[in-house]
Design a protein around this motif. Structure first.
Motif, PDB file in Angstrom:
ATOM      1  N   CYS A  39       0.822  -1.203   0.000  1.00 26.06           N
ATOM      2  CA  CYS A  39       0.000   0.000   0.000  1.00 26.06           C
ATOM      3  C   CYS A  39       0.864   1.264   0.000  1.00 26.06           C
ATOM      4  O   CYS A  39       1.769   1.401   0.808  1.00 26.06           O
ATOM      5  CB  CYS A  39      -0.916  -0.001   1.225  1.00 26.06           C
ATOM      6  SG  CYS A  39      -1.967   1.457   1.317  1.00 26.06           S
ATOM      7  N   HIS A  42      -0.008   3.577   3.438  1.00 29.38           N
ATOM      8  CA  HIS A  42       0.447   3.296   4.805  1.00 29.38           C
ATOM      9  C   HIS A  42       1.665   2.386   4.727  1.00 29.38           C
ATOM     10  O   HIS A  42       1.881   1.692   3.734  1.00 29.38           O
ATOM     11  CB  HIS A  42      -0.693   2.718   5.670  1.00 29.38           C
ATOM     12  CG  HIS A  42      -0.870   1.223   5.558  1.00 29.38           C
ATOM     13  ND1 HIS A  42      -1.580   0.626   4.550  1.00 29.38           N
ATOM     14  CD2 HIS A  42      -0.409   0.218   6.346  1.00 29.38           C
ATOM     15  CE1 HIS A  42      -1.575  -0.697   4.706  1.00 29.38           C
ATOM     16  NE2 HIS A  42      -0.864  -0.973   5.795  1.00 29.38           N
ATOM     17  N   CYS A  60      -7.387  -1.207   0.227  1.00 30.85           N
ATOM     18  CA  CYS A  60      -6.306  -1.667   1.095  1.00 30.85           C
ATOM     19  C   CYS A  60      -6.911  -2.322   2.331  1.00 30.85           C
ATOM     20  O   CYS A  60      -7.681  -1.695   3.056  1.00 30.85           O
ATOM     21  CB  CYS A  60      -5.402  -0.514   1.507  1.00 30.85           C
ATOM     22  SG  CYS A  60      -4.168  -1.053   2.717  1.00 30.85           S
ATOM     23  N   CYS A  63      -5.208  -0.386   5.748  1.00 36.52           N
ATOM     24  CA  CYS A  63      -5.661   0.911   6.264  1.00 36.52           C
ATOM     25  C   CYS A  63      -7.070   1.277   5.805  1.00 36.52           C
ATOM     26  O   CYS A  63      -7.609   2.307   6.198  1.00 36.52           O
ATOM     27  CB  CYS A  63      -4.669   2.013   5.866  1.00 36.52           C
ATOM     28  SG  CYS A  63      -4.590   2.319   4.103  1.00 36.52           S
ATOM     29  N   VAL A  65      -8.257   2.218   2.935  1.00 40.15           N
ATOM     30  CA  VAL A  65      -8.448   3.182   1.859  1.00 40.15           C
ATOM     31  C   VAL A  65      -8.894   2.446   0.587  1.00 40.15           C
ATOM     32  O   VAL A  65      -8.538   1.290   0.367  1.00 40.15           O
ATOM     33  CB  VAL A  65      -7.129   3.985   1.642  1.00 40.15           C
ATOM     34  CG1 VAL A  65      -5.994   3.073   1.237  1.00 40.15           C
ATOM     35  CG2 VAL A  65      -7.315   5.064   0.589  1.00 40.15           C
TER      36      VAL A  65
END
Ligand SMILES: [Zn+2]
Length: 376
Positions: A39, A42, A60, A63, A65
């Protein structure tokens, strides 16, 4: 504040394949139908960032997203929505409507009119498709021809195959439905004589509607009835297609993909040249077939294929043009990272003839045995 229509945004999205775009920022590896990488939003050591080409989204699992290609650019390049659309449009060489134009009342009005015409053209194509299809049931001539090509009714229905009569009945029908002359002319289904009379442009032809992946009819291909020799003698072109217009750009679509994408065997897609090369195998139960229409696969078509599969089998006509098209197709698919194989048809000039000659069993066998990897 610039204003971009849904259509413009759609165009920008479909011209920017998400795997293509994200690959520039993240090292992605394919697992089945999904791509994974570390990712970029992060810190992580295991790849929990997933990109799904079929849905054109990323997510993701670390995290949380996620989003589409535009929101990815917004985040990674730290741009606004509008700037991201412009960024991606530039990348795909799409000219966006002039910024200032659509900030004015007149500009917006113009855009609205254009969208209205597009929707009318889609509606005309849809009605025309239904009209042509209905003709099959009323024309013994068309029925005999289809029988001769060994096409069953289920396949004819599935592909919405139709027949254009040798008169101006389509124009009359569309007129009776209240469509405007300009919109009819814009689709290319209707022409205008020097004396200002409107007439059907497709006559005495088997009609193949070309659908986009959203299932809308964007164009038609019309095949003249008769043998190769007969047509040549009478100077009748074997195929006539809709012209490019507001809703149709050549090389952006794959014939049959709207149906093939629901196939269970979609791990591999067989790419062929013409309408009949798609339709005939379908009627024999081979459903993962699409046609590039035109001699060679385009980059846009390659990207479209990559959304659905990681392995493409090319099978074009055995003539020189077909073989050249294979070489170009291989180049394009390889540059897109798609595994590509070539299926050689023995004793047949194209997949249509091959299936008619040997039946379904043989084509499956051919898939397994005769294709060779183009990586060699
Ligand atoms: Zn993350």
């Amino acid at each position: 504040m610039a204003f971009y229509s849904e259509d413009v945004i759609d165009e920008v999205k479909s011209a920017n394949d998400i795997v293509d775009v994200i690959s520039k920022y993240v090292n992605l590896k394919r697992h089945g139908t999904t791509f994974f990488g570390n990712c970029p939003f992060h810190k992580e050591k295991t790849a929990s960032f997933a990109v799904t080409p079929e849905k054109q989204i990323f997510h993701c699992f670390g995290c949380g997203v996620g989003g589409n290609v535009i929101s990815f650019i917004q985040k990674i390049e730290n741009l606004s929505f509008r700037e991201s659309v412009e960024f991606l449009a530039e990348k795909a060489k799409i000219t966006l409507p002039a910024d200032d134009k659509y900030t004015t009342e007149e500009g917006r009005e113009e855009l609205k009119i254009k969208e209205y015409h597009k929707s009318q053209m889609f509606a005309i194509n849809k009605e025309a498709g239904k009209f042509f299809h209905q003709n099959i049931y009323n024309s013994k001539f068309a029925q005999d021809y289809l029988k001769q090509r060994k096409l069953n009714i289920a396949t004819i229905r599935k592909f919405g195959i139709g027949f254009a009569l040798d008169d101006n009945s389509l124009f009359k029908y569309l007129k009776s439905k209240g469509f405007k002359e300009d919109d009819m002319l814009a689709t290319g289904l209707v022409g205008k004589s020097d004396r200002g009379n409107l007439y059907d442009k497709f006559k005495n032809r088997l009609m193949f509607p070309i659908f986009d992946i959203r299932g809308r009819v964007v164009a038609f291909g019309g095949r003249a009835i008769g043998s190769h020799e007969e047509l040549k003698e009478k100077h009748i072109p074997k195929y006539v297609n809709s012209p490019e217009n507001l809703i149709y750009t050549k090389g952006r679509h794959l014939y049959g993909l709207n149906i093939a994408k629901t196939s269970e065997k979609l791990k591999k897609i067989l790419v062929v040249e013409g309408y009949m090369d798609v339709v005939t195998p379908h009627s024999y139960g081979v459903s993962n077939v699409v046609a590039s229409l035109g001699t060679a696969l385009t980059e846009n078509q390659g990207k479209l294929l990559r959304q659905y599969t990681d392995e493409v089998i090319l099978s074009y006509d055995s003539d020189q043009a077909g073989q050249n098209a294979i070489m170009r197709g291989i180049d394009i698919l390889q540059s897109l990272g798609v595994t590509c194989k070539v299926l050689q048809m023995e004793d047949a000039k194209d997949p249509d003839e091959y299936v008619l000659k040997y039946g379904r069993r043989k084509i499956f066998k051919a898939y397994r045995q005769q294709y060779y990897s183009c990586w060699i």
